[in-house]
Design a protein around this motif. Structure first.
Motif, PDB file in Angstrom:
ATOM      1  N   CYS A 255       0.830  -1.206   0.000  1.00  0.00           N
ATOM      2  CA  CYS A 255       0.000   0.000   0.000  1.00  0.00           C
ATOM      3  C   CYS A 255       0.865   1.257   0.000  1.00  0.00           C
ATOM      4  O   CYS A 255       0.564   2.234  -0.697  1.00  0.00           O
ATOM      5  CB  CYS A 255      -0.919  -0.003   1.221  1.00  0.00           C
ATOM      6  SG  CYS A 255      -2.262  -1.213   1.137  1.00  0.00           S
ATOM      7  N   HIS A 258       2.327   1.585  -3.750  1.00  0.00           N
ATOM      8  CA  HIS A 258       1.564   1.247  -4.951  1.00  0.00           C
ATOM      9  C   HIS A 258       1.463   2.394  -5.959  1.00  0.00           C
ATOM     10  O   HIS A 258       1.366   2.157  -7.163  1.00  0.00           O
ATOM     11  CB  HIS A 258       0.162   0.763  -4.569  1.00  0.00           C
ATOM     12  CG  HIS A 258      -0.798   1.861  -4.221  1.00  0.00           C
ATOM     13  ND1 HIS A 258      -0.747   2.547  -3.022  1.00  0.00           N
ATOM     14  CD2 HIS A 258      -1.832   2.395  -4.924  1.00  0.00           C
ATOM     15  CE1 HIS A 258      -1.715   3.449  -3.002  1.00  0.00           C
ATOM     16  NE2 HIS A 258      -2.385   3.385  -4.136  1.00  0.00           N
ATOM     17  N   GLU A 277       1.639   2.805 -13.347  1.00  0.00           N
ATOM     18  CA  GLU A 277       1.896   1.506 -12.721  1.00  0.00           C
ATOM     19  C   GLU A 277       3.326   1.032 -12.992  1.00  0.00           C
ATOM     20  O   GLU A 277       4.013   0.560 -12.070  1.00  0.00           O
ATOM     21  CB  GLU A 277       0.887   0.468 -13.222  1.00  0.00           C
ATOM     22  CG  GLU A 277      -0.546   0.712 -12.785  1.00  0.00           C
ATOM     23  CD  GLU A 277      -1.319   1.586 -13.759  1.00  0.00           C
ATOM     24  OE1 GLU A 277      -2.541   1.715 -13.597  1.00  0.00           O
ATOM     25  OE2 GLU A 277      -0.690   2.136 -14.705  1.00  0.00           O
ATOM     26  N   VAL A 304       1.807  -5.475  -6.824  1.00  0.00           N
ATOM     27  CA  VAL A 304       0.671  -4.564  -6.650  1.00  0.00           C
ATOM     28  C   VAL A 304       0.896  -3.281  -7.430  1.00  0.00           C
ATOM     29  O   VAL A 304      -0.019  -2.746  -8.070  1.00  0.00           O
ATOM     30  CB  VAL A 304       0.430  -4.280  -5.154  1.00  0.00           C
ATOM     31  CG1 VAL A 304      -0.597  -3.171  -4.966  1.00  0.00           C
ATOM     32  CG2 VAL A 304      -0.037  -5.553  -4.448  1.00  0.00           C
ATOM     33  N   HIS A 308      -2.158  -3.185 -10.011  1.00  0.00           N
ATOM     34  CA  HIS A 308      -3.355  -2.743  -9.289  1.00  0.00           C
ATOM     35  C   HIS A 308      -4.385  -2.092 -10.206  1.00  0.00           C
ATOM     36  O   HIS A 308      -5.593  -2.223  -9.993  1.00  0.00           O
ATOM     37  CB  HIS A 308      -2.996  -1.812  -8.115  1.00  0.00           C
ATOM     38  CG  HIS A 308      -2.448  -0.474  -8.493  1.00  0.00           C
ATOM     39  ND1 HIS A 308      -1.125  -0.257  -8.794  1.00  0.00           N
ATOM     40  CD2 HIS A 308      -3.064   0.748  -8.607  1.00  0.00           C
ATOM     41  CE1 HIS A 308      -0.933   1.017  -9.066  1.00  0.00           C
ATOM     42  NE2 HIS A 308      -2.091   1.656  -8.971  1.00  0.00           N
ATOM     43  N   ILE A 311      -6.295  -4.951 -11.802  1.00  0.00           N
ATOM     44  CA  ILE A 311      -7.180  -5.600 -10.833  1.00  0.00           C
ATOM     45  C   ILE A 311      -8.419  -4.743 -10.593  1.00  0.00           C
ATOM     46  O   ILE A 311      -9.546  -5.249 -10.529  1.00  0.00           O
ATOM     47  CB  ILE A 311      -6.414  -5.887  -9.527  1.00  0.00           C
ATOM     48  CG1 ILE A 311      -5.368  -6.990  -9.780  1.00  0.00           C
ATOM     49  CG2 ILE A 311      -7.358  -6.293  -8.406  1.00  0.00           C
ATOM     50  CD1 ILE A 311      -4.424  -7.237  -8.628  1.00  0.00           C
ATOM     51  N   HIS A 312      -8.227  -3.423 -10.487  1.00  0.00           N
ATOM     52  CA  HIS A 312      -9.386  -2.544 -10.314  1.00  0.00           C
ATOM     53  C   HIS A 312     -10.353  -2.653 -11.501  1.00  0.00           C
ATOM     54  O   HIS A 312     -11.571  -2.589 -11.321  1.00  0.00           O
ATOM     55  CB  HIS A 312      -8.925  -1.095 -10.173  1.00  0.00           C
ATOM     56  CG  HIS A 312      -8.207  -0.798  -8.890  1.00  0.00           C
ATOM     57  ND1 HIS A 312      -8.460  -1.457  -7.722  1.00  0.00           N
ATOM     58  CD2 HIS A 312      -7.234   0.119  -8.597  1.00  0.00           C
ATOM     59  CE1 HIS A 312      -7.681  -0.983  -6.755  1.00  0.00           C
ATOM     60  NE2 HIS A 312      -6.923  -0.025  -7.268  1.00  0.00           N
ATOM     61  N   CYS A 345      -5.265  -4.158  -3.027  1.00  0.00           N
ATOM     62  CA  CYS A 345      -6.077  -3.386  -3.977  1.00  0.00           C
ATOM     63  C   CYS A 345      -7.391  -2.944  -3.349  1.00  0.00           C
ATOM     64  O   CYS A 345      -7.890  -1.845  -3.658  1.00  0.00           O
ATOM     65  CB  CYS A 345      -6.333  -4.220  -5.228  1.00  0.00           C
ATOM     66  SG  CYS A 345      -4.864  -4.425  -6.270  1.00  0.00           S
ATOM     67  N   ASP A 348      -6.601   0.064  -1.429  1.00  0.00           N
ATOM     68  CA  ASP A 348      -6.430   1.179  -2.355  1.00  0.00           C
ATOM     69  C   ASP A 348      -7.786   1.731  -2.789  1.00  0.00           C
ATOM     70  O   ASP A 348      -8.001   2.951  -2.800  1.00  0.00           O
ATOM     71  CB  ASP A 348      -5.630   0.694  -3.563  1.00  0.00           C
ATOM     72  CG  ASP A 348      -5.392   1.782  -4.598  1.00  0.00           C
ATOM     73  OD1 ASP A 348      -5.341   2.970  -4.223  1.00  0.00           O
ATOM     74  OD2 ASP A 348      -5.252   1.438  -5.786  1.00  0.00           O
ATOM     75  N   TYR A 360     -15.916  -4.037  -2.572  1.00  0.00           N
ATOM     76  CA  TYR A 360     -14.896  -4.209  -3.601  1.00  0.00           C
ATOM     77  C   TYR A 360     -15.094  -5.584  -4.238  1.00  0.00           C
ATOM     78  O   TYR A 360     -14.393  -6.557  -3.916  1.00  0.00           O
ATOM     79  CB  TYR A 360     -13.492  -4.083  -2.994  1.00  0.00           C
ATOM     80  CG  TYR A 360     -12.394  -4.034  -4.023  1.00  0.00           C
ATOM     81  CD1 TYR A 360     -12.259  -2.947  -4.883  1.00  0.00           C
ATOM     82  CD2 TYR A 360     -11.481  -5.083  -4.149  1.00  0.00           C
ATOM     83  CE1 TYR A 360     -11.259  -2.900  -5.843  1.00  0.00           C
ATOM     84  CE2 TYR A 360     -10.462  -5.039  -5.094  1.00  0.00           C
ATOM     85  CZ  TYR A 360     -10.358  -3.940  -5.943  1.00  0.00           C
ATOM     86  OH  TYR A 360      -9.357  -3.892  -6.889  1.00  0.00           O
ATOM     87  N   ARG A 363     -12.356  -8.307  -5.712  1.00  0.00           N
ATOM     88  CA  ARG A 363     -11.600  -9.283  -4.923  1.00  0.00           C
ATOM     89  C   ARG A 363     -12.312 -10.628  -4.912  1.00  0.00           C
ATOM     90  O   ARG A 363     -11.692 -11.672  -5.205  1.00  0.00           O
ATOM     91  CB  ARG A 363     -11.423  -8.737  -3.499  1.00  0.00           C
ATOM     92  CG  ARG A 363     -10.606  -9.627  -2.580  1.00  0.00           C
ATOM     93  CD  ARG A 363     -10.540  -8.990  -1.203  1.00  0.00           C
ATOM     94  NE  ARG A 363      -9.866  -9.855  -0.236  1.00  0.00           N
ATOM     95  CZ  ARG A 363      -9.897  -9.653   1.080  1.00  0.00           C
ATOM     96  NH1 ARG A 363     -10.542  -8.592   1.567  1.00  0.00           N
ATOM     97  NH2 ARG A 363      -9.284 -10.478   1.882  1.00  0.00           N
TER      98      ARG A 363
END
Length: 414
Positions: A255, A258, A277, A304, A308, A311-312, A345, A348, A360, A363
């Motif tokens: 975190c 990131h 990123e 991450v 990330h 993933i988002h 994530c 985040d 979220y 996940r």
């Protein structure tokens, strides 16, 4: 077993007991004795710079009362004097904070508090004992770590000034990587890790130790994605969420790192951060090497930083794209690390003003897809492919197709 001289419990054990916190390891100071008397009583010497001994039964550390004098740069730049005539008050004077400079006789309950530590505990103030605080850069790190642990405490303004003087004198530049990481990691695991960063930034130490983190303040982000706008504030909110979700150290370090690439986004494209990123991954590697961060924390943080954004966005991914993401994350060999990446994530995503309690779903969706793909009997698929004449990459492709099919079923709710 009898201790020569008089033994006092000092430091954190006394502080935490007064705060009603669980007792940890006890530190002892012994007055009115000599190293020879300690050895004769069966204590084992372990100190190199000053006399410290291990109790033969409890193995707790007993240090002779001592004074110190600055003789060089950094944490090791001190000479020490230990003798029977050194008073307990003299020993307590060399300690960092008043709340850590309280001594207690375990037999009588008598407390020696020459610097007002008990009053500062009651007032919830972190205050230096003496101007010598500015001579040891580790004390600044400990102060920041205590701010993260004791959330209701404030740092005394005069102590902040001393820390700023310490930084200006270049003392933090003499810190060794192992000690920096030790204190940073403990601060990250505090109840409010964002407070550690705030103290380091206010004293100027963040810019010297973690310039990649420090430059995030004042960097804008798109308000529709980040109502808090400022990237530095976003980082603090992300660390809040990491503590709230009881994340392990590797996740909290991820975190921290990131979004490092946002600090190097060209001004003419702000508040967008296209490609940050990849820049974050590179800067994370630099930070990890500088402070010799353990491999588990380093690997997760780089993953991450790099993934990330994907993933988002993964709610829009089909089975093929999810499979590629799992491959890039090396989820098959490192399933625990993949799960930690998803938790980072989530921290985040929630570390934004007004998003703290938002779900979220990425996940859960990715974990379900991964579980389905991992349930594929890859040995059976490989055997079947080989029986049909497939070799090498063709066998791997068959396994990929089987996993993709399983992910497709999982994403469709089947």
């Amino acid at each position: 077993m009898t201790v020569p001289g008089r033994a006092w419990i000092v430091g954190g054990a006394v502080r935490d007991a007064l705060l009603g916190l669980p007792a940890g390891d006890r530190d002892w100071v012994v007055t009115g004795t000599t190293p020879e008397a300690m050895r004769a009583a069966g204590f084992t010497p372990v100190g190199q710079d000053f006399p410290v001994f291990l109790h033969p039964l409890t193995h707790e550390e007993y240090a002779l009362a001592r004074t110190e004098r600055k003789s060089g740069r950094g944490y090791h730049g001190f000479t020490f004097h230990a003798a029977p005539d050194v008073r307990l008050e003299d020993d307590l004077m060399r300690r960092d904070l008043t709340v850590n400079a309280i001594a207690e006789d375990p037999l009588t309950g008598e407390r020696i508090d020459p610097w007002g530590g008990i009053a500062d505990l009651q007032a919830r103030v972190l205050r230096h004992v003496s101007p010598a605080f500015a001579e040891d850069p580790v004390r600044l790190l400990r102060l920041a770590r205590f701010a993260a642990r004791f959330t209701g405490f404030t740092v005394h303004p005069d102590t902040l000034v001393l820390c700023q003087d310490l930084v200006a004198a270049g003392e933090v530049d003499a810190l060794v990587p192992e000690r920096v990481w030790q204190e940073l990691s403990r601060g990250l695991m505090g109840a409010a890790p964002e407070r550690m960063l705030s103290v380091l930034r206010e004293t100027g130490a963040l810019a010297r130790l973690l310039p990649e983190v420090d430059r995030l303040w004042g960097v804008p982000q798109r308000a529709d994605f980040h109502p808090e706008v400022d990237t530095g504030l976003h980082l603090l909110l992300v660390l809040q969420q990491a503590a709230r979700l009881d994340a392990p150290l590797a996740v909290r370090y991820a975190c921290l790192c990131h979004d490092l690439g946002k600090g190097t986004t060209p001004a003419d494209v702000l508040p967008r951060h296209i490609g940050h990123e990849a820049r974050s991954e590179k800067l994370t590697r630099i930070v990890s090497e500088r402070w010799r961060v353990p491999n588990d924390c380093r690997a997760l943080a780089e993953l991450v930083a790099r993934e990330h954004g994907n993933i988002h966005q993964s709610l829009s991914f089909g089975a093929a794209a999810v499979l590629r993401l799992l491959d890039r994350c090396d989820a098959w060999r490192r399933p625990e690390r993949f799960a930690e990446a998803l938790l980072a994530c989530e921290c985040d995503a929630r570390g934004r003003t007004g998003f703290e309690d938002r779900p979220y779903p990425q996940r859960a969706r990715l974990l379900a897809a991964f579980d389905a793909a991992r349930a594929v009997d890859t040995a059976a698929v490989a055997a079947e492919a080989a029986a049909s004449g497939a070799r090498g990459p063709a066998v791997g492709a068959a396994i990929g197709r089987a996993r993709e099919a399983a992910i497709e079923v999982a994403l469709s709710g089947g």
